[in-house]
Enzyme design. Sequence first.
Site, PDB file in Angstrom:
ATOM      1  N   GLU A 168       0.834  -1.285  -0.062  1.00  0.00           N
ATOM      2  CA  GLU A 168       0.008   0.000   0.046  1.00  0.00           C
ATOM      3  C   GLU A 168       0.797   0.968  -0.202  1.00  0.00           C
ATOM      4  O   GLU A 168       0.683   2.357  -0.687  1.00  0.00           O
ATOM      5  CB  GLU A 168      -0.987   0.221   1.097  1.00  0.00           C
ATOM      6  N   CYS A 193      -2.165  -2.798   7.576  1.00  0.00           N
ATOM      7  CA  CYS A 193      -1.553  -2.429   8.821  1.00  0.00           C
ATOM      8  C   CYS A 193      -1.820  -1.123   9.104  1.00  0.00           C
ATOM      9  O   CYS A 193      -2.107  -0.259   8.420  1.00  0.00           O
ATOM     10  CB  CYS A 193      -0.189  -3.088   8.707  1.00  0.00           C
ATOM     11  N   CYS A 249       0.088   1.304   7.271  1.00  0.00           N
ATOM     12  CA  CYS A 249      -0.560   1.577   5.836  1.00  0.00           C
ATOM     13  C   CYS A 249      -1.852   2.369   6.026  1.00  0.00           C
ATOM     14  O   CYS A 249      -2.204   3.223   5.132  1.00  0.00           O
ATOM     15  CB  CYS A 249      -0.752   0.235   5.155  1.00  0.00           C
TER      16      CYS A 249
END
Length: 152
Positions: free
Chosen positions: A53, A81, A84
């Site tokens: 990402e 996560c 990101c």
Amino acid sequence: MNRWMQIAYEEALSGMRVNDGGPFGAVIVQNDQIISQTHNEVLRTNDPTAHAEINAIRAASQKLGRFDLSDCTLYTTCYPCPMCMGAILWAKIPIVYYGATEADATKGGFNDENFHAHIRNPQDAFDLRPLDLEKTRTLFDQWLEKSDRILY
């Protein structure tokens, strides 16, 4: 399979095949056109921030010449996560489609569930200590005094 997610999936596979990183791929789309497509490159670059990402946001921002991606959509093969998610918020991407869950990532050996827990209680993850607050706070005063500042 959704056509954009299929591309993200293929990106993840290509990165895994050459050991660039884990099983993660991402695509950023604007007006039904691919702006960027990438995969995780943590192992290839020795950069712990080189998640799919993040790489996709960096490539899209460079290609479009701007940091505001509010007219784009992100497709990613796994629930983002916390790092990101932060990047997605900073890029102002309004819609994110994800594939696998954070539980799937944890099952695959990644620490996603643990990281999400640490975001809720960062003091449990590492020792956070304030330092030189008075001086560093003045940076924000100086920022606000800049007549040419650009907010993001």
